[in-house]
Design a protein around this motif. Structure first.
Motif, mmCIF file in Angstrom:
data_model
loop_
_atom_site.group_PDB
_atom_site.id
_atom_site.type_symbol
_atom_site.label_atom_id
_atom_site.label_comp_id
_atom_site.label_asym_id
_atom_site.label_seq_id
_atom_site.Cartn_x
_atom_site.Cartn_y
_atom_site.Cartn_z
ATOM 1 N N HIS A 21 0.854 -1.189 0.000
ATOM 2 C CA HIS A 21 0.000 0.000 0.000
ATOM 3 C C HIS A 21 0.894 1.245 0.000
ATOM 4 O O HIS A 21 1.803 1.355 0.841
ATOM 5 N N PRO A 22 0.668 2.190 -0.910
ATOM 6 C CA PRO A 22 1.547 3.363 -1.002
ATOM 7 C C PRO A 22 1.686 4.166 0.295
ATOM 8 O O PRO A 22 2.785 4.627 0.612
ATOM 9 N N VAL A 23 0.621 4.303 1.059
ATOM 10 C CA VAL A 23 0.712 5.065 2.309
ATOM 11 C C VAL A 23 1.582 4.326 3.318
ATOM 12 O O VAL A 23 2.464 4.920 3.947
ATOM 13 N N ARG A 24 1.357 3.029 3.467
ATOM 14 C CA ARG A 24 2.163 2.266 4.424
ATOM 15 C C ARG A 24 3.619 2.211 3.989
ATOM 16 O O ARG A 24 4.530 2.294 4.818
ATOM 17 N N LEU A 25 3.859 2.103 2.693
ATOM 18 C CA LEU A 25 5.223 2.111 2.180
ATOM 19 C C LEU A 25 5.892 3.451 2.496
ATOM 20 O O LEU A 25 7.042 3.483 2.951
ATOM 21 N N SER A 26 5.165 4.532 2.320
ATOM 22 C CA SER A 26 5.704 5.857 2.654
ATOM 23 C C SER A 26 6.000 5.972 4.140
ATOM 24 O O SER A 26 7.034 6.534 4.530
ATOM 25 N N ILE A 27 5.118 5.460 4.969
ATOM 26 C CA ILE A 27 5.336 5.499 6.424
ATOM 27 C C ILE A 27 6.614 4.766 6.786
ATOM 28 O O ILE A 27 7.430 5.255 7.570
ATOM 29 N N VAL A 28 6.809 3.584 6.210
ATOM 30 C CA VAL A 28 8.019 2.801 6.489
ATOM 31 C C VAL A 28 9.260 3.577 6.072
ATOM 32 O O VAL A 28 10.246 3.636 6.814
ATOM 33 N N GLU A 29 9.222 4.184 4.888
ATOM 34 C CA GLU A 29 10.385 4.949 4.421
ATOM 35 C C GLU A 29 10.659 6.163 5.305
ATOM 36 O O GLU A 29 11.811 6.501 5.568
ATOM 37 N N ILE A 30 9.614 6.805 5.782
ATOM 38 C CA ILE A 30 9.773 7.951 6.682
ATOM 39 C C ILE A 30 10.391 7.501 8.002
ATOM 40 O O ILE A 30 11.328 8.119 8.512
ATOM 41 N N LEU A 31 9.872 6.408 8.539
ATOM 42 C CA LEU A 31 10.368 5.923 9.831
ATOM 43 C C LEU A 31 11.753 5.291 9.731
ATOM 44 O O LEU A 31 12.428 5.115 10.749
ATOM 45 N N ALA A 32 12.194 4.968 8.515
ATOM 46 C CA ALA A 32 13.558 4.474 8.330
ATOM 47 C C ALA A 32 14.567 5.582 8.600
ATOM 48 O O ALA A 32 15.715 5.316 8.948
ATOM 49 N N LYS A 33 14.108 6.824 8.488
ATOM 50 C CA LYS A 33 14.992 7.968 8.700
ATOM 51 C C LYS A 33 15.014 8.435 10.151
ATOM 52 O O LYS A 33 16.054 8.852 10.658
ATOM 53 N N LYS A 34 13.836 8.374 10.813
ATOM 54 C CA LYS A 34 13.795 8.842 12.203
ATOM 55 C C LYS A 34 12.486 8.432 12.867
ATOM 56 O O LYS A 34 11.491 8.150 12.206
#
Length: 129
Positions: A21-34
């Motif tokens: 899911h694009p939103v969940r994928l974005s959340i994971v990428e965001i949380l990979a940073k901080k």
């Protein structure tokens, strides 16, 4: 033995489906940073907070992310740290960059769990590695 393998495949498929899911994928990428507060995450999307909360709950239930409470705030961080590398690799391929060879790196999630297990056995518990 086959039942255990089938269960493992279903569980891996559930993680991959969640990442689909694009939103969940974005959340994971965001949380990979901080690490981020749920309210900060919600502010990044044009959805109501309930929708974002459901996405966060699904990712948490699959042990992809983890949360901690600090007063009235809930902070989320990436628990399955190896996803950051996987997603970078996928992005590299999607952008059409040539694959230079086979890359094998140990899963940091597995190493983190081993460290936590060792610490638990000695009576200590690491909050983050």
């Amino acid at each position: 033995m086959i039942d255990l393998e089938a269960k493992l495949q279903r569980e891996k498929a559930a993680v991959l489906k969640a990442l689909g899911h694009p939103v969940r994928l974005s959340i994971v990428e965001i949380l990979a940073k901080k690490e981020m507060c749920a309210c900060e995450i919600a502010d990044l999307f044009h959805f109501d907070r309930t929708t974002i909360s459901k996405h966060l709950a699904l990712l948490r239930d699959l042990d992809i992310i983890e949360d901690r409470k600090d007063g009235l705030h809930i902070y989320y961080s990436l628990k399955m740290n190896c996803l950051a590398t996987l997603l970078q690799c996928i992005e590299h391929v999607v952008q059409g960059h040539p694959i230079s060879g086979y890359h094998h790196a140990p899963c940091f999630c597995a190493m983190r769990k081993e460290t936590q297990d060792e610490d638990t056995n000695t009576g200590n518990r690491l909050s983050k590695v």
